[in-house]
Design a protein around this motif. Structure first.
Motif, PDB file in Angstrom:
ATOM      1  N   THR A  43     -36.534   5.264  57.338  1.00 43.78           N
ATOM      2  CA  THR A  43     -35.746   4.967  56.279  1.00 43.78           C
ATOM      3  C   THR A  43     -34.145   4.594  56.743  1.00 43.78           C
ATOM      4  O   THR A  43     -33.641   3.848  56.202  1.00 43.78           O
ATOM      5  CB  THR A  43     -35.573   6.263  55.392  1.00 43.78           C
ATOM      6  N   LEU A  44     -33.895   5.424  57.600  1.00 43.13           N
ATOM      7  CA  LEU A  44     -32.503   5.293  58.173  1.00 43.13           C
ATOM      8  C   LEU A  44     -32.386   4.094  59.116  1.00 43.13           C
ATOM      9  O   LEU A  44     -31.104   3.327  58.865  1.00 43.13           O
ATOM     10  CB  LEU A  44     -32.152   6.629  59.037  1.00 43.13           C
ATOM     11  N   ASP A  45     -33.194   3.577  59.714  1.00 41.52           N
ATOM     12  CA  ASP A  45     -33.066   2.160  60.113  1.00 41.52           C
ATOM     13  C   ASP A  45     -33.197   0.961  59.047  1.00 41.52           C
ATOM     14  O   ASP A  45     -32.175   0.156  59.199  1.00 41.52           O
ATOM     15  CB  ASP A  45     -34.351   1.847  60.906  1.00 41.52           C
ATOM     16  N   LYS A  46     -33.720   1.219  57.906  1.00 47.92           N
ATOM     17  CA  LYS A  46     -33.479   0.273  56.851  1.00 47.92           C
ATOM     18  C   LYS A  46     -32.346   0.333  56.310  1.00 47.92           C
ATOM     19  O   LYS A  46     -31.844  -0.686  55.607  1.00 47.92           O
ATOM     20  CB  LYS A  46     -34.703   0.455  55.656  1.00 47.92           C
ATOM     21  N   LEU A  47     -31.545   1.476  56.421  1.00 45.71           N
ATOM     22  CA  LEU A  47     -30.091   1.679  55.936  1.00 45.71           C
ATOM     23  C   LEU A  47     -29.232   1.328  56.816  1.00 45.71           C
ATOM     24  O   LEU A  47     -27.934   1.174  56.776  1.00 45.71           O
ATOM     25  CB  LEU A  47     -29.819   3.049  55.557  1.00 45.71           C
ATOM     26  N   LYS A  48     -29.505   0.876  58.082  1.00 46.59           N
ATOM     27  CA  LYS A  48     -28.833   0.516  59.145  1.00 46.59           C
ATOM     28  C   LYS A  48     -27.892   1.454  59.897  1.00 46.59           C
ATOM     29  O   LYS A  48     -26.745   1.233  60.103  1.00 46.59           O
ATOM     30  CB  LYS A  48     -28.141  -0.989  58.695  1.00 46.59           C
ATOM     31  N   LEU A  49     -28.613   2.459  59.812  1.00 41.14           N
ATOM     32  CA  LEU A  49     -28.138   3.726  60.328  1.00 41.14           C
ATOM     33  C   LEU A  49     -28.459   4.029  61.665  1.00 41.14           C
ATOM     34  O   LEU A  49     -29.518   4.465  61.790  1.00 41.14           O
ATOM     35  CB  LEU A  49     -27.848   5.006  59.249  1.00 41.14           C
ATOM     36  N   GLY A  83     -31.855  -8.770  58.571  1.00 39.15           N
ATOM     37  CA  GLY A  83     -32.249  -7.388  58.447  1.00 39.15           C
ATOM     38  C   GLY A  83     -33.218  -6.708  59.121  1.00 39.15           C
ATOM     39  O   GLY A  83     -33.783  -5.614  59.022  1.00 39.15           O
ATOM     40  N   ILE A 128     -21.761   6.774  60.971  1.00 40.36           N
ATOM     41  CA  ILE A 128     -21.139   5.614  59.800  1.00 40.36           C
ATOM     42  C   ILE A 128     -19.832   4.944  60.085  1.00 40.36           C
ATOM     43  O   ILE A 128     -19.805   3.594  59.912  1.00 40.36           O
ATOM     44  CB  ILE A 128     -20.788   6.392  58.526  1.00 40.36           C
ATOM     45  N   TYR A 156     -29.943  -4.397  64.931  1.00 42.82           N
ATOM     46  CA  TYR A 156     -30.177  -4.954  63.613  1.00 42.82           C
ATOM     47  C   TYR A 156     -29.822  -6.418  63.612  1.00 42.82           C
ATOM     48  O   TYR A 156     -28.965  -7.000  63.962  1.00 42.82           O
ATOM     49  CB  TYR A 156     -29.625  -4.356  62.612  1.00 42.82           C
ATOM     50  N   SER A 189     -32.604  12.407  61.501  1.00 44.06           N
ATOM     51  CA  SER A 189     -33.843  12.963  60.805  1.00 44.06           C
ATOM     52  C   SER A 189     -34.493  13.924  61.251  1.00 44.06           C
ATOM     53  O   SER A 189     -34.881  14.820  60.212  1.00 44.06           O
ATOM     54  CB  SER A 189     -34.587  11.735  61.151  1.00 44.06           C
TER      55      SER A 189
END
Length: 418
Positions: free
Chosen positions: A324-330, A206, A193, A202, A338
């Protein structure tokens, strides 16, 4: 005669502990190979340096203070006073194995937790900032969390995670789905983070841009090494071998550990096939590891079929978690958060399904305690390091590769254009 039987049991249990500890130590090689295979070639030397250095730091910090923090009274170990005859400080009953063997087995677990952090922050973190964090993580953060769980101490004197009969919440974690794996992932999440994503990962709109690893054969070898080392990780957590009951328990744990890994790989491979219409090797590798993490919380009570199912679900979860983490840009280059975090939580929550002594409330309280402490303490540590020395390399250094910037050498110099 009775004394001779005890001495034989002591020797067998000590030897078994040491062998299992050596297997877990071998997992350090697995993490090194897996991570080196999943990063770009220009970052290989640095990731290998991190892995071997963190192992040395973990062993040293746990020796200096971590073991004494995690297990009450373990300070006697450092003065070598009566350690041959006395029991192990971490055991509930007088131990039938050497305290030195117990320390060795515990210290390789610490290194495993720290190895999880390495891959998640790969390709853009400063080497010395990472190693400074390793000192704090293995010397203080992990041992304190371990003292509340395996060490049997109350959480800051406020409440206990131990047996419900003793007023605790009844938290159960056989070999460390939460105590080791979720803890490592929590520390990694805090770092990711604050660190931010790799350049180009990214897009402005998005979109997620894949950054392939340089050596998938090496990553596959790393997974096999981890799979093998996990038999020591879970099997050694039985804590004994030299009786019929414990020997049978070890056999069950080995069997279920292997079954869950196989189930995890199959689950991830099939789910990835449904989503991507291709057989995704990296998802399959992480699926096997997810199955191993999921069963680690309780490998002794499920049937082999239940263990396979637990692993299978873990494999499906890890694919969904990575996306999901990729969608959150983590940005987690190896999927460590994960695999070890999300699936580690699943492993804790599924324990009551096969172990009647565990409760969902106890597992939730334990998981929350581990996450809040490790994430919070790690976030603060990363913040301090960011203010004092910085935690991210420059954009130019990241573009050229941290091998040259941080280590001054390349892993594959013969392939470099001169």
């Amino acid at each position: 005669m009775e004394n001779q039987i005890f001495e034989l049991q002591y020797a067998m249990d000590t030897f078994y502990f040491l062998v299992c500890g050596a297997l877990v130590m071998w997992m350090a090689a697995g993490f090194a190979m897996l991570e080196a295979g999943l990063v770009r070639s220009k970052n290989t030397t640095e990731i290998l340096t991190k892995n071997i250095a963190l192992y040395a730091i973990s062993c040293t910090m746990y020796l200096i203070c971590g073991y004494a923090i995690m297990y009450k009274g373990a300070a006697d170990f450092f003065f070598l006073s009566g350690i041959v005859a006395d029991g192990v400080t971490g055991a509930e009953d007088p131990a039938t194995y050497s305290p030195s063997a117990d320390f060795f087995f515990q210290v390789v677990f610490v290194a495993t937790a720290m190895s999880i952090v390495s891959g998640a922050v790969a390709e853009r973190m400063k080497l010395w900032a990472f190693l400074a964090f390793a000192v704090v993580m293995t010397g203080v953060i992990y041992p304190l969390e371990g003292s509340w769980t395996w060490g049997g101490e109350s959480v800051f004197g406020l409440f206990s995670l131990g047996d419900t009969a003793d007023g605790g919440f009844g938290f159960k974690d056989f070999a460390g789905s939460g105590i080791v794996h979720m803890a490592g992932a929590s520390a990694a999440l805090a770092g990711v983070i604050l660190l931010g994503a790799r350049k180009g990962k990214y897009g402005k709109n998005g979109e997620v841009n894949a950054i392939p690893g340089a050596n998938l054969p090496m990553a596959t070898l790393g997974t096999f090494i981890l799979w093998m080392g996990w038999f020591g990780f879970n099997g050694g957590s039985v804590l004994a071998l030299a009786s019929t009951e414990s020997a049978n328990s070890v056999a069950v744990v080995f069997m279920n550990t292997n079954a869950a890994a196989a189930g995890g790989l199959i689950g991830a491979l099939l789910f990835a096939r449904i989503l991507f219409k291709k057989a995704d090797l990296t998802m399959a590798l992480n699926g096997a590891l997810a199955g191993l993490v999921a069963i680690t919380a309780e490998p002794s009570t499920p049937t082999p079929l239940q263990a396979t199912l637990i692993g299978l679900i873990g494999g499906i979860i890890v694919v969904a978690a990575i996306l999901t983490l990729d969608k959150l840009k983590l940005d987690d280059p190896v999927g460590a958060i994960s695999v070890h975090g999300v699936v580690g939580l699943f492993g804790l929550l599924v324990v009551p399904a096969t172990n009647g002594d565990a409760t969902l409330l106890g597992q939730l309280v334990g998981a929350l305690t581990i996450f809040v402490w490790v994430f919070g303490a790690s976030f603060l540590t990363w913040l301090v390091l960011k203010a004092v020395m910085g935690i991210r390399v420059t954009e130019e250094e990241e573009y050229e590769g941290v091998d040259l910037a941080e280590c001054g050498m390349e892993a594959y110099p013969e392939f470099t254009n001169k």
